[in-house]
Motif scaffolding. Sequence first.
Motif, mmCIF file in Angstrom:
data_model
loop_
_atom_site.group_PDB
_atom_site.id
_atom_site.type_symbol
_atom_site.label_atom_id
_atom_site.label_comp_id
_atom_site.label_asym_id
_atom_site.label_seq_id
_atom_site.Cartn_x
_atom_site.Cartn_y
_atom_site.Cartn_z
ATOM 1 N N ILE A 7 0.852 -1.188 0.000
ATOM 2 C CA ILE A 7 0.000 0.000 0.000
ATOM 3 C C ILE A 7 0.890 1.240 0.000
ATOM 4 O O ILE A 7 2.013 1.196 0.508
ATOM 5 N N VAL A 8 0.381 2.327 -0.584
ATOM 6 C CA VAL A 8 1.103 3.601 -0.572
ATOM 7 C C VAL A 8 0.460 4.503 0.466
ATOM 8 O O VAL A 8 -0.765 4.670 0.490
ATOM 9 N N ILE A 9 1.299 5.075 1.330
ATOM 10 C CA ILE A 9 0.842 5.930 2.422
ATOM 11 C C ILE A 9 1.365 7.341 2.177
ATOM 12 O O ILE A 9 2.544 7.524 1.874
ATOM 13 N N ASP A 10 0.491 8.312 2.328
ATOM 14 C CA ASP A 10 0.841 9.707 2.077
ATOM 15 C C ASP A 10 1.503 10.309 3.321
ATOM 16 O O ASP A 10 0.898 11.104 4.055
ATOM 17 N N ARG A 11 2.759 9.875 3.539
ATOM 18 C CA ARG A 11 3.536 10.349 4.686
ATOM 19 C C ARG A 11 4.992 9.950 4.456
ATOM 20 O O ARG A 11 5.253 8.899 3.867
ATOM 21 N N PRO A 12 5.957 10.729 4.946
ATOM 22 C CA PRO A 12 7.375 10.409 4.742
ATOM 23 C C PRO A 12 7.776 9.066 5.362
ATOM 24 O O PRO A 12 7.236 8.643 6.386
ATOM 25 N N ILE A 13 8.765 8.436 4.750
ATOM 26 C CA ILE A 13 9.195 7.090 5.117
ATOM 27 C C ILE A 13 9.602 6.962 6.583
ATOM 28 O O ILE A 13 9.240 5.976 7.240
ATOM 29 N N GLU A 14 10.334 7.924 7.133
ATOM 30 C CA GLU A 14 10.787 7.819 8.525
ATOM 31 C C GLU A 14 9.598 7.760 9.486
ATOM 32 O O GLU A 14 9.610 7.005 10.466
ATOM 33 N N GLU A 15 8.580 8.581 9.223
ATOM 34 C CA GLU A 15 7.401 8.601 10.094
ATOM 35 C C GLU A 15 6.589 7.325 9.948
ATOM 36 O O GLU A 15 6.098 6.769 10.941
ATOM 37 N N VAL A 16 6.441 6.834 8.718
ATOM 38 C CA VAL A 16 5.685 5.598 8.490
ATOM 39 C C VAL A 16 6.390 4.422 9.158
ATOM 40 O O VAL A 16 5.748 3.587 9.800
ATOM 41 N N PHE A 17 7.703 4.362 9.050
ATOM 42 C CA PHE A 17 8.463 3.286 9.688
ATOM 43 C C PHE A 17 8.208 3.293 11.192
ATOM 44 O O PHE A 17 7.887 2.256 11.784
ATOM 45 N N HIS A 18 8.349 4.445 11.813
ATOM 46 C CA HIS A 18 8.140 4.573 13.265
ATOM 47 C C HIS A 18 6.717 4.166 13.660
ATOM 48 O O HIS A 18 6.525 3.364 14.574
ATOM 49 N N LEU A 19 5.715 4.704 12.985
ATOM 50 C CA LEU A 19 4.326 4.402 13.336
ATOM 51 C C LEU A 19 4.007 2.921 13.122
ATOM 52 O O LEU A 19 3.292 2.309 13.919
ATOM 53 N N THR A 20 4.545 2.345 12.060
ATOM 54 C CA THR A 20 4.289 0.930 11.760
ATOM 55 C C THR A 20 4.898 0.027 12.819
ATOM 56 O O THR A 20 4.231 -0.882 13.326
ATOM 57 N N HIS A 68 16.109 -5.142 11.655
ATOM 58 C CA HIS A 68 15.666 -3.779 11.985
ATOM 59 C C HIS A 68 16.634 -2.817 11.309
ATOM 60 O O HIS A 68 17.747 -2.587 11.800
ATOM 61 N N GLU A 69 16.216 -2.297 10.134
ATOM 62 C CA GLU A 69 17.045 -1.401 9.343
ATOM 63 C C GLU A 69 16.248 -0.139 9.005
ATOM 64 O O GLU A 69 15.756 0.016 7.893
ATOM 65 N N PRO A 70 16.082 0.756 10.007
ATOM 66 C CA PRO A 70 15.294 1.966 9.772
ATOM 67 C C PRO A 70 15.886 2.816 8.649
ATOM 68 O O PRO A 70 17.102 2.932 8.559
ATOM 69 N N PRO A 71 15.077 3.412 7.821
ATOM 70 C CA PRO A 71 13.623 3.295 7.757
ATOM 71 C C PRO A 71 13.154 2.364 6.634
ATOM 72 O O PRO A 71 12.075 2.542 6.077
ATOM 73 N N HIS A 72 13.958 1.332 6.298
ATOM 74 C CA HIS A 72 13.645 0.532 5.122
ATOM 75 C C HIS A 72 13.142 -0.884 5.368
ATOM 76 O O HIS A 72 12.474 -1.451 4.498
ATOM 77 N N LEU A 73 13.446 -1.482 6.509
ATOM 78 C CA LEU A 73 13.110 -2.893 6.699
ATOM 79 C C LEU A 73 12.908 -3.219 8.172
ATOM 80 O O LEU A 73 13.680 -2.763 9.025
ATOM 81 N N SER A 74 11.889 -4.001 8.445
ATOM 82 C CA SER A 74 11.660 -4.530 9.786
ATOM 83 C C SER A 74 11.082 -5.929 9.629
ATOM 84 O O SER A 74 10.194 -6.156 8.799
#
Length: 150
Positions: A7-20, A68-74
């Motif tokens: 899915i595409v989320i309308d928010r920057p990658i760093e914030e999406v990684f943290h929230l996810t 755990h490789e922020p903000p690209h992989l978990s």
Amino acid sequence: MRSEGSIVIDRPIEEVFHLTCDRVPEWSLVVSEEQILEESPDGVGTRFRTVTEDRGRRMVFDGVVTSHEPPHLSAVRLTGKDFDIEAVYMFEDLGGQTRVTQHSVVDGKGFFKVMFALFGWAMKKASCDATQRELESLKAYCETEPAAAP
């Protein structure tokens, strides 16, 4: 049994990684509780307990962060009574938006192993549908959650 969704989320990658990764019970449709049991400085090896509730059934999983490789992989491995789950979340920067892709593998135990063997084709569709609903819930959460204070 394998499933995948994106899915595409309308928010920057760093914030999406943290929230996810850090607020799963707040956006997930099935995870109701999560407790850190032992935290690792770099994330990998962090142990946690997750409680899920789905269609009236409550399940407890012991989990460990395997990547755990922020903000690209978990990635996490969840071990439960009836089945184990390997879940990988990949995050792709789309210039202010983020594509989140989830791959998961569920391995049944006992009765569930037999069910997966007999009805895997039907269960795979249900699993993919559930993955997509979870990602849609993540999208709604990420796009409405206020930005963190600096």
